[in-house]
Design a protein around this motif. Structure first.
Motif, PDB file in Angstrom:
ATOM      1  N   GLN A 111      -7.458   0.729   8.419  1.00 15.00           N
ATOM      2  CA  GLN A 111      -7.191   1.780   7.433  1.00 15.00           C
ATOM      3  C   GLN A 111      -6.188   2.799   7.958  1.00 15.00           C
ATOM      4  O   GLN A 111      -5.277   3.218   7.241  1.00 15.00           O
ATOM      5  N   LEU A 112      -6.329   3.205   9.205  1.00 16.64           N
ATOM      6  CA  LEU A 112      -5.376   4.157   9.789  1.00 16.64           C
ATOM      7  C   LEU A 112      -3.981   3.550   9.885  1.00 16.64           C
ATOM      8  O   LEU A 112      -2.988   4.221   9.591  1.00 16.64           O
ATOM      9  N   ASN A 113      -3.904   2.292  10.282  1.00 17.57           N
ATOM     10  CA  ASN A 113      -2.605   1.639  10.378  1.00 17.57           C
ATOM     11  C   ASN A 113      -1.978   1.442   8.999  1.00 17.57           C
ATOM     12  O   ASN A 113      -0.760   1.579   8.846  1.00 17.57           O
ATOM     13  N   ASP A 114      -2.784   1.153   7.994  1.00 15.16           N
ATOM     14  CA  ASP A 114      -2.287   1.054   6.623  1.00 15.16           C
ATOM     15  C   ASP A 114      -1.752   2.407   6.155  1.00 15.16           C
ATOM     16  O   ASP A 114      -0.691   2.476   5.524  1.00 15.16           O
ATOM     17  N   PHE A 115      -2.482   3.471   6.468  1.00 13.22           N
ATOM     18  CA  PHE A 115      -2.033   4.812   6.107  1.00 13.22           C
ATOM     19  C   PHE A 115      -0.691   5.101   6.771  1.00 13.22           C
ATOM     20  O   PHE A 115       0.236   5.604   6.136  1.00 13.22           O
ATOM     21  N   ARG A 116      -0.585   4.759   8.043  1.00  7.61           N
ATOM     22  CA  ARG A 116       0.667   4.991   8.783  1.00  7.61           C
ATOM     23  C   ARG A 116       1.821   4.216   8.139  1.00  7.61           C
ATOM     24  O   ARG A 116       2.924   4.739   8.014  1.00  7.61           O
ATOM     25  N   SER A 117       1.565   2.979   7.707  1.00  6.76           N
ATOM     26  CA  SER A 117       2.608   2.165   7.079  1.00  6.76           C
ATOM     27  C   SER A 117       3.002   2.681   5.702  1.00  6.76           C
ATOM     28  O   SER A 117       4.180   2.691   5.352  1.00  6.76           O
ATOM     29  N   LYS A 118       2.025   3.094   4.924  1.00  7.96           N
ATOM     30  CA  LYS A 118       2.284   3.513   3.541  1.00  7.96           C
ATOM     31  C   LYS A 118       2.788   4.945   3.438  1.00  7.96           C
ATOM     32  O   LYS A 118       3.459   5.298   2.473  1.00  7.96           O
ATOM     33  N   HIS A 119       2.442   5.767   4.403  1.00 10.46           N
ATOM     34  CA  HIS A 119       2.804   7.188   4.353  1.00 10.46           C
ATOM     35  C   HIS A 119       3.367   7.622   5.713  1.00 10.46           C
ATOM     36  O   HIS A 119       2.803   8.506   6.369  1.00 10.46           O
ATOM     37  N   HIS A 157       5.880   9.413   6.754  1.00  8.84           N
ATOM     38  CA  HIS A 157       6.284  10.804   6.953  1.00  8.84           C
ATOM     39  C   HIS A 157       5.071  11.724   7.066  1.00  8.84           C
ATOM     40  O   HIS A 157       5.032  12.611   7.921  1.00  8.84           O
ATOM     41  N   THR A 158       4.083  11.488   6.216  1.00 11.56           N
ATOM     42  CA  THR A 158       2.857  12.281   6.272  1.00 11.56           C
ATOM     43  C   THR A 158       2.127  12.019   7.586  1.00 11.56           C
ATOM     44  O   THR A 158       1.660  12.946   8.252  1.00 11.56           O
ATOM     45  N   TYR A 159       2.053  10.746   7.969  1.00  6.65           N
ATOM     46  CA  TYR A 159       1.424  10.373   9.232  1.00  6.65           C
ATOM     47  C   TYR A 159       2.096  11.095  10.395  1.00  6.65           C
ATOM     48  O   TYR A 159       1.432  11.711  11.231  1.00  6.65           O
ATOM     49  N   SER A 160       3.419  11.021  10.424  1.00 10.79           N
ATOM     50  CA  SER A 160       4.176  11.659  11.504  1.00 10.79           C
ATOM     51  C   SER A 160       3.944  13.165  11.520  1.00 10.79           C
ATOM     52  O   SER A 160       3.717  13.764  12.575  1.00 10.79           O
ATOM     53  N   TYR A 161       4.000  13.778  10.353  1.00 13.68           N
ATOM     54  CA  TYR A 161       3.776  15.223  10.248  1.00 13.68           C
ATOM     55  C   TYR A 161       2.397  15.598  10.783  1.00 13.68           C
ATOM     56  O   TYR A 161       2.251  16.538  11.569  1.00 13.68           O
ATOM     57  N   LEU A 162       1.372  14.861  10.356  1.00 12.74           N
ATOM     58  CA  LEU A 162       0.014  15.170  10.787  1.00 12.74           C
ATOM     59  C   LEU A 162      -0.155  14.976  12.294  1.00 12.74           C
ATOM     60  O   LEU A 162      -0.821  15.784  12.950  1.00 12.74           O
ATOM     61  N   CYS A 163       0.458  13.932  12.844  1.00 15.05           N
ATOM     62  CA  CYS A 163       0.380  13.711  14.296  1.00 15.05           C
ATOM     63  C   CYS A 163       1.064  14.846  15.049  1.00 15.05           C
ATOM     64  O   CYS A 163       0.510  15.375  16.020  1.00 15.05           O
TER      65      CYS A 163
END
Length: 75
Positions: free
Chosen positions: A28-36, A38-44
């Motif tokens: 699920q986390l990897n899917d989130f990273r793939s689909k979003h 920019h959001t993933y990067s921002y949150l990290c």
């Protein structure tokens, strides 16, 4: 009884069951990273800037946990 076996008994779980759940969370986390991405990067980046755990840290932690359980809890 080793520590991993002991905590699995306390949680009424098996290593295989826990591995499946950890894999589902990591997926699920990897899917989130793939689909979003920019959001993933921002949150990290934001979490890292505050000293908190980021989503990237969570993925690393899940991978470590899965490997630890697969190896039988050996350090």
């Amino acid at each position: 009884m080793d520590e991993l076996t002991e905590v699995l008994v306390f949680d009424d779980a098996t290593g295989a069951e826990i591995l499946l759940k950890l894999d589902a969370i990591a997926t699920q986390l990897n899917d989130f990273r793939s689909k979003h991405p920019h959001t993933y990067s921002y949150l990290c980046e934001t979490a890292t800037g505050t000293g908190d755990m980021s989503l990237g840290d969570a993925i690393s932690a899940l991978n470590w946990a899965a490997n630890h359980i697969a190896e039988g809890g050996e350090s």
